[in-house]
Write a protein that holds these residues in place. Structure first.
Motif, PDB file in Angstrom:
ATOM      1  N   ASN A   1       5.156  -1.515  -9.937  1.00 18.00           N
ATOM      2  CA  ASN A   1       4.081  -1.024  -8.749  1.00 18.00           C
ATOM      3  C   ASN A   1       4.332   0.222  -8.996  1.00 18.00           C
ATOM      4  O   ASN A   1       4.843   0.665  -9.040  1.00 18.00           O
ATOM      5  CB  ASN A   1       3.995  -1.307  -7.238  1.00 18.00           C
ATOM      6  CG  ASN A   1       3.974  -0.729  -5.910  1.00 18.00           C
ATOM      7  OD1 ASN A   1       2.523   0.197  -6.627  1.00 18.00           O
ATOM      8  ND2 ASN A   1       4.090  -1.124  -5.189  1.00 18.00           N
ATOM      9  N   PHE A   2       2.986   0.870  -9.700  1.00 19.04           N
ATOM     10  CA  PHE A   2       2.835   2.436 -10.149  1.00 19.04           C
ATOM     11  C   PHE A   2       2.040   3.455  -9.117  1.00 19.04           C
ATOM     12  O   PHE A   2       0.305   2.625  -9.326  1.00 19.04           O
ATOM     13  CB  PHE A   2       2.830   2.658 -11.302  1.00 19.04           C
ATOM     14  CG  PHE A   2       0.982   2.119 -12.003  1.00 19.04           C
ATOM     15  CD1 PHE A   2       0.333   1.992 -12.699  1.00 19.04           C
ATOM     16  CD2 PHE A   2       1.183   0.517 -12.131  1.00 19.04           C
ATOM     17  CE1 PHE A   2      -1.022   2.370 -12.889  1.00 19.04           C
ATOM     18  CE2 PHE A   2      -0.477   0.101 -12.807  1.00 19.04           C
ATOM     19  CZ  PHE A   2      -0.925   0.590 -12.828  1.00 19.04           C
ATOM     20  N   PRO A   3       1.789   4.373  -9.234  1.00 14.94           N
ATOM     21  CA  PRO A   3       1.511   5.536  -8.920  1.00 14.94           C
ATOM     22  C   PRO A   3       0.216   6.081  -9.492  1.00 14.94           C
ATOM     23  O   PRO A   3       0.279   5.653 -11.004  1.00 14.94           O
ATOM     24  CB  PRO A   3       1.887   6.648  -8.615  1.00 14.94           C
ATOM     25  CG  PRO A   3       3.085   6.625  -9.101  1.00 14.94           C
ATOM     26  CD  PRO A   3       3.866   5.027  -9.875  1.00 14.94           C
TER      27      PRO A   3
ATOM     28  N   ILE B   1       1.202  -1.319  -0.122  1.00 16.95           N
ATOM     29  CA  ILE B   1      -0.119   0.315   0.048  1.00 16.95           C
ATOM     30  C   ILE B   1       1.062   0.875  -0.046  1.00 16.95           C
ATOM     31  O   ILE B   1       1.722   1.048   1.002  1.00 16.95           O
ATOM     32  CB  ILE B   1      -0.912  -0.032   0.798  1.00 16.95           C
ATOM     33  CG1 ILE B   1      -2.207  -1.274   0.985  1.00 16.95           C
ATOM     34  CG2 ILE B   1      -1.530   1.226   0.914  1.00 16.95           C
ATOM     35  CD1 ILE B   1      -2.600  -1.212   2.475  1.00 16.95           C
ATOM     36  N   ARG B   2       0.500   2.295  -1.223  1.00 19.85           N
ATOM     37  CA  ARG B   2       1.520   3.021  -1.100  1.00 19.85           C
ATOM     38  C   ARG B   2       0.785   4.667  -0.722  1.00 19.85           C
ATOM     39  O   ARG B   2      -0.494   4.534  -1.477  1.00 19.85           O
ATOM     40  CB  ARG B   2       1.819   3.496  -2.892  1.00 19.85           C
ATOM     41  CG  ARG B   2       2.950   2.150  -2.246  1.00 19.85           C
ATOM     42  CD  ARG B   2       3.682   2.269  -3.945  1.00 19.85           C
ATOM     43  NE  ARG B   2       3.932   3.681  -4.337  1.00 19.85           N
ATOM     44  CZ  ARG B   2       4.759   3.761  -5.952  1.00 19.85           C
ATOM     45  NH1 ARG B   2       4.596   2.984  -6.874  1.00 19.85           N
ATOM     46  NH2 ARG B   2       5.524   4.509  -5.928  1.00 19.85           N
ATOM     47  N   THR B   3       1.219   5.973  -0.391  1.00 18.62           N
ATOM     48  CA  THR B   3      -0.090   7.016  -0.455  1.00 18.62           C
ATOM     49  C   THR B   3       1.060   7.832  -1.312  1.00 18.62           C
ATOM     50  O   THR B   3       1.848   7.866  -1.799  1.00 18.62           O
ATOM     51  CB  THR B   3      -0.305   7.255   0.814  1.00 18.62           C
ATOM     52  OG1 THR B   3       1.818   7.315   1.931  1.00 18.62           O
ATOM     53  CG2 THR B   3      -0.281   6.349   1.941  1.00 18.62           C
TER      54      THR B   3
ATOM     55  N   ARG C   1      -0.764  12.144  -2.239  1.00 16.64           N
ATOM     56  CA  ARG C   1      -0.658  13.364  -1.403  1.00 16.64           C
ATOM     57  C   ARG C   1      -2.047  13.217  -0.801  1.00 16.64           C
ATOM     58  O   ARG C   1      -2.928  13.642  -0.521  1.00 16.64           O
ATOM     59  CB  ARG C   1      -0.355  14.096  -2.281  1.00 16.64           C
ATOM     60  CG  ARG C   1      -0.451  15.383  -1.970  1.00 16.64           C
ATOM     61  CD  ARG C   1      -0.322  17.119  -2.956  1.00 16.64           C
ATOM     62  NE  ARG C   1      -0.898  18.378  -2.041  1.00 16.64           N
ATOM     63  CZ  ARG C   1       0.155  19.176  -2.164  1.00 16.64           C
ATOM     64  NH1 ARG C   1       0.917  19.497  -2.914  1.00 16.64           N
ATOM     65  NH2 ARG C   1      -0.611  20.116  -1.852  1.00 16.64           N
ATOM     66  N   HIS C   2      -3.175  12.812  -1.791  1.00 16.22           N
ATOM     67  CA  HIS C   2      -4.697  13.264  -2.157  1.00 16.22           C
ATOM     68  C   HIS C   2      -4.915  11.362  -2.350  1.00 16.22           C
ATOM     69  O   HIS C   2      -6.429  11.196  -2.010  1.00 16.22           O
ATOM     70  CB  HIS C   2      -4.886  13.544  -3.010  1.00 16.22           C
ATOM     71  CG  HIS C   2      -5.335  15.170  -2.463  1.00 16.22           C
ATOM     72  ND1 HIS C   2      -5.344  16.089  -1.571  1.00 16.22           N
ATOM     73  CD2 HIS C   2      -3.926  15.547  -3.489  1.00 16.22           C
ATOM     74  CE1 HIS C   2      -4.916  17.052  -1.347  1.00 16.22           C
ATOM     75  NE2 HIS C   2      -4.253  16.773  -3.158  1.00 16.22           N
ATOM     76  N   CYS C   3      -4.528  10.334  -2.350  1.00 21.97           N
ATOM     77  CA  CYS C   3      -4.546   9.307  -2.185  1.00 21.97           C
ATOM     78  C   CYS C   3      -3.611   8.025  -1.874  1.00 21.97           C
ATOM     79  O   CYS C   3      -2.705   7.940  -1.156  1.00 21.97           O
ATOM     80  CB  CYS C   3      -4.864   8.861  -3.703  1.00 21.97           C
ATOM     81  SG  CYS C   3      -3.416   8.599  -4.913  1.00 21.97           S
ATOM     82  N   ILE C   4      -4.383   6.993  -1.906  1.00 23.14           N
ATOM     83  CA  ILE C   4      -3.832   5.114  -1.102  1.00 23.14           C
ATOM     84  C   ILE C   4      -4.434   4.007  -1.734  1.00 23.14           C
ATOM     85  O   ILE C   4      -5.427   4.451  -2.760  1.00 23.14           O
ATOM     86  CB  ILE C   4      -4.899   4.981   0.401  1.00 23.14           C
ATOM     87  CG1 ILE C   4      -4.534   6.258   1.591  1.00 23.14           C
ATOM     88  CG2 ILE C   4      -4.077   3.744   0.501  1.00 23.14           C
ATOM     89  CD1 ILE C   4      -4.224   5.785   2.652  1.00 23.14           C
TER      90      ILE C   4
END
Length: 138
Positions: free
Chosen positions: A70-72, A7-9, A11-14
């Motif tokens: 694994n990408f944002p 799980i990555r975070t 600025r406005h999302c997880i």
């Protein structure tokens, strides 16, 4: 749900976003040997870092490579793929002149197409195992 380590975070999302990418060589030429793949993995890790993307797994055979990234959510897969293929092609040609014989008509390492699949239904351990099982050439 995913392992907490995935799980990555932002600025406005997880988020937990993974994609399986496959690139094939132009004309499916049998191009790669172990040193090529080892260097290509490092090149692709560097490109992924520039996109704030993690290269979770990498492997390949003589005529194709598999990546698990694994990408944002802000990264467009098409832009990431374009950079991965372009930078790796250019650097591999510079660092391994013997690859030039595979560029004779197209002047490029990769086919214009690629495979991108979202990875969410299958556990990531299955995807890791699938990619690890490919036979890397000697």
């Amino acid at each position: 749900m995913a392992d907490d380590g995935d799980i990555r975070t932002g600025r406005h999302c997880i988020f937990v976003l993974h994609a399986h990418l496959v690139f094939i060589t132009k004309y499916r030429h049998q191009v790669f040997i172990r040193p090529h793949l080892e260097r290509m993995e490092q090149i692709m890790r560097d490109v992924c870092a520039d996109f704030e993307t993690e290269l979770a797994e990498f492997n390949g055979e003589a005529n194709h490579v598999h990546l698990l990234v694994n990408f944002p959510p802000k990264v467009a897969i098409s832009r990431l793929v374009n950079s991965l293929k372009g930078v790796s092609s250019r650097r591999m040609r510079q660092e391994f002149p013997e690859l030039a014989r595979h560029y004779w008509r197209a002047n490029r390492l990769w086919s214009g197409s690629y495979f991108a699949g979202s990875v969410g239904g299958a556990p990531l351990s299955v995807m890791h195992q699938y990619i690890e099982q490919h036979n890397r050439p000697i």
